[in-house]
Design a protein around this motif. Structure first.
Motif, short mmCIF file in Angstrom:
data_model
loop_
_atom_site.label_atom_id
_atom_site.label_comp_id
_atom_site.label_asym_id
_atom_site.label_seq_id
_atom_site.Cartn_x
_atom_site.Cartn_y
_atom_site.Cartn_z
N LEU A 50 -17.99 -24.84 47.36
CA LEU A 50 -17.96 -25.47 46.15
C LEU A 50 -18.17 -27.13 46.65
CD1 LEU A 50 -15.49 -23.91 43.94
CD2 LEU A 50 -17.97 -23.87 43.87
N SER A 51 -18.44 -28.08 45.88
CA SER A 51 -18.64 -29.36 46.24
C SER A 51 -17.11 -30.08 46.32
CB SER A 51 -19.40 -30.38 45.21
OG SER A 51 -18.54 -30.29 44.11
N PRO A 52 -16.69 -30.74 47.06
CA PRO A 52 -15.45 -31.60 47.31
C PRO A 52 -14.97 -31.96 46.07
CG PRO A 52 -16.66 -32.24 49.05
CD PRO A 52 -17.82 -31.63 48.12
N ARG A 53 -15.72 -32.67 45.05
CA ARG A 53 -15.37 -33.10 43.86
C ARG A 53 -15.00 -31.87 43.01
NH1 ARG A 53 -16.25 -33.09 38.80
NH2 ARG A 53 -18.10 -32.01 39.12
N MET A 54 -15.61 -30.93 42.99
CA MET A 54 -15.26 -29.76 42.08
C MET A 54 -14.33 -29.19 42.51
SD MET A 54 -16.05 -28.18 39.39
CE MET A 54 -17.03 -26.89 38.69
N ALA A 55 -14.02 -28.83 43.85
CA ALA A 55 -12.88 -28.10 44.52
C ALA A 55 -11.54 -28.98 44.42
CB ALA A 55 -13.23 -28.12 46.16
N GLY A 56 -11.69 -30.37 44.47
CA GLY A 56 -10.39 -31.01 44.37
C GLY A 56 -10.21 -30.86 42.88
N CYS A 57 -10.78 -30.97 41.88
CA CYS A 57 -10.64 -31.00 40.42
C CYS A 57 -9.71 -29.45 40.02
CB CYS A 57 -11.66 -31.09 39.68
SG CYS A 57 -11.31 -31.01 37.74
N THR A 91 -9.03 -19.48 37.34
CA THR A 91 -10.22 -20.27 38.00
C THR A 91 -11.35 -20.54 37.06
OG1 THR A 91 -9.51 -18.89 39.80
CG2 THR A 91 -11.81 -20.03 39.78
N SER A 92 -11.69 -19.67 36.28
CA SER A 92 -12.78 -20.03 35.33
C SER A 92 -12.58 -21.26 34.22
CB SER A 92 -13.05 -18.83 34.32
OG SER A 92 -12.15 -18.33 33.79
N LYS A 93 -11.02 -21.14 33.62
CA LYS A 93 -10.96 -22.28 32.84
C LYS A 93 -10.89 -23.64 33.55
CE LYS A 93 -7.75 -20.00 29.60
NZ LYS A 93 -6.59 -19.67 29.15
N ALA A 94 -10.17 -23.63 35.04
CA ALA A 94 -10.62 -24.78 35.72
C ALA A 94 -11.84 -25.38 36.15
CB ALA A 94 -9.74 -24.48 37.09
N ALA A 95 -12.70 -24.39 36.43
CA ALA A 95 -14.14 -24.58 36.52
C ALA A 95 -14.75 -25.11 35.26
CB ALA A 95 -14.80 -23.38 36.82
N ILE A 96 -14.41 -24.75 34.04
CA ILE A 96 -15.02 -25.17 32.84
C ILE A 96 -14.61 -26.55 32.71
CG2 ILE A 96 -14.94 -25.19 30.54
CD1 ILE A 96 -14.92 -21.92 30.91
N ARG A 97 -13.35 -26.79 32.72
CA ARG A 97 -12.63 -28.00 32.46
C ARG A 97 -13.40 -29.33 33.51
NH1 ARG A 97 -7.24 -25.74 31.35
NH2 ARG A 97 -7.30 -25.50 28.86
N CYS A 98 -13.25 -28.63 34.77
CA CYS A 98 -13.86 -29.47 35.81
C CYS A 98 -15.27 -29.96 35.73
CB CYS A 98 -13.39 -29.20 36.99
SG CYS A 98 -11.70 -29.24 37.54
N ALA A 99 -16.05 -29.14 35.20
CA ALA A 99 -17.49 -29.19 34.98
C ALA A 99 -17.97 -30.14 33.92
CB ALA A 99 -18.20 -27.84 34.97
N LEU A 100 -17.03 -30.42 33.07
CA LEU A 100 -17.36 -31.25 32.04
C LEU A 100 -16.77 -32.69 32.30
CD1 LEU A 100 -16.00 -28.96 28.98
CD2 LEU A 100 -18.35 -29.36 29.65
#
Length: 108
Positions: free
Chosen positions: A40-47, A99-108
């Motif tokens: 994962l990208s550093p920005r996405m991983a940190g979020c 994890t999926s909730k975190a991914a959705i929130r961080c992608a927006l």
């Protein structure tokens, strides 16, 4: 042990214990590093790590460590969709949900 000797030992030991806690990485920083290793990208991983670290148990965080080995076989950056697909293989619904909730929130 006399009271004054016990007090002296405590005065020396307490700062050492406090300082030793500073040298270890937090679960959040370890999780962030593992997510980056998984591709994962550093920005996405940190979020995502920020949102996940306090919602998952230590045992669940350890399960996530196995995802870091995925990166070794796939050198390109992993998409979030592909990461979630691999995550489902861990067969832990709570890990997947958090994890999926975190991914959705961080992608927006």
């Amino acid at each position: 042990m006399t009271l004054s000797l016990r007090r002296s030992v405590m005065l020396v030991a307490f700062p050492l214990v406090v300082l030793s806690g500073c040298t270890s990485l937090s679960p959040e920083s370890r999780l962030r590093a593992r997510l980056i290793e998984a591709g994962l990208s550093p920005r996405m991983a940190g979020c995502m790590a920020q949102r996940m670290a306090d919602r998952l148990s230590i045992a669940q965080l350890r399960k996530l460590q196995s995802l870091a080995s995925l990166r070794k076989s796939h050198m390109e950056e992993m998409t979030v969709d592909r990461f979630l697909h691999q995550l489902r293989a861990l067969e832990d619904p709570e890990i997947f949900t958090v994890t999926s909730k975190a991914a959705i929130r961080c992608a927006l």
